[in-house]
Motif scaffolding. Sequence first.
Motif: not given
Length: 267
Positions: A102-120
């Motif tokens: 609830l608190l960080f959904r927007d942050l995750v969807e907008q800022g952390l969905r980069a493929p590089q983040v997933m790879a790390i």
Amino acid sequence: MDWLQITLLALLQGLTEFLPVSSSAHLILVPVLTGWQDQGLTFDVALHLGSLMAVVLYFRRELRAMLTSWLRSVPCGGQGDRDARLAWSILFATIPVGLAGLLFRDLVEQGLRAPQVMAISLIGFGLLLGWADWRFRGQRSEYQLGWRDVLIIGCAQALALIPGTSRSGITMTAALMLGMSREGAARYSFLLSIPVIVMAGGLETVSLWQTTGPIDWRALLTGTILSGLSAYLCIHFFLAFIRRIGMMPFVIYRILLGAVLLLLFAV
């Protein structure tokens, strides 16, 4: 959607929902490798429904015992047998991920969905899973958790909001570090998935009601069935062979998948 797209996405969802390998990383690779358009929110809801049906069906006896004992424990202030305690622990362990969502959904969807983040995340949390399996693994079952253990696993589960982490992977890692057996860690992780899938599916359904458009019922039904079947088989064989194969094959796979993502999306 054609049959190949429906089949591949449904099988991927069913398998990666419960294996410690991250479903989000796989689903981001599909359009890159195939050129397919996004499957849409409606189809995502159907795939999650299939996974939910699979885990509920597989653990139907445990869930029936837990529900019965939990209902008996409510008038007693939460005091009950081991099934009641397990039910309460799953409810409490779900609170951190619910609040974080609830608190960080927007942050995750907008800022952390980069493929590089997933790879790390794939590589880093994969190595942590391998270390936990090698260094801390014990013999405790899901029925032998204390409230401190529940809190730690619940907070670890909230980290799964970071794409590439894998909800099942991070909960198994935390459970192994607390001295649980491989089977106990896996079973507890699978049971924890039930309220999480319900919450995620509920949020997607709310968003779905706000959209309009034609519905491909053939794709939805086929996707739900295939996702459910693959998820059920995944749970069965993972639990059957986890004692013998350990976590290392999944650690290696995560590292390789992370490397592929870095190569494909390197700037």
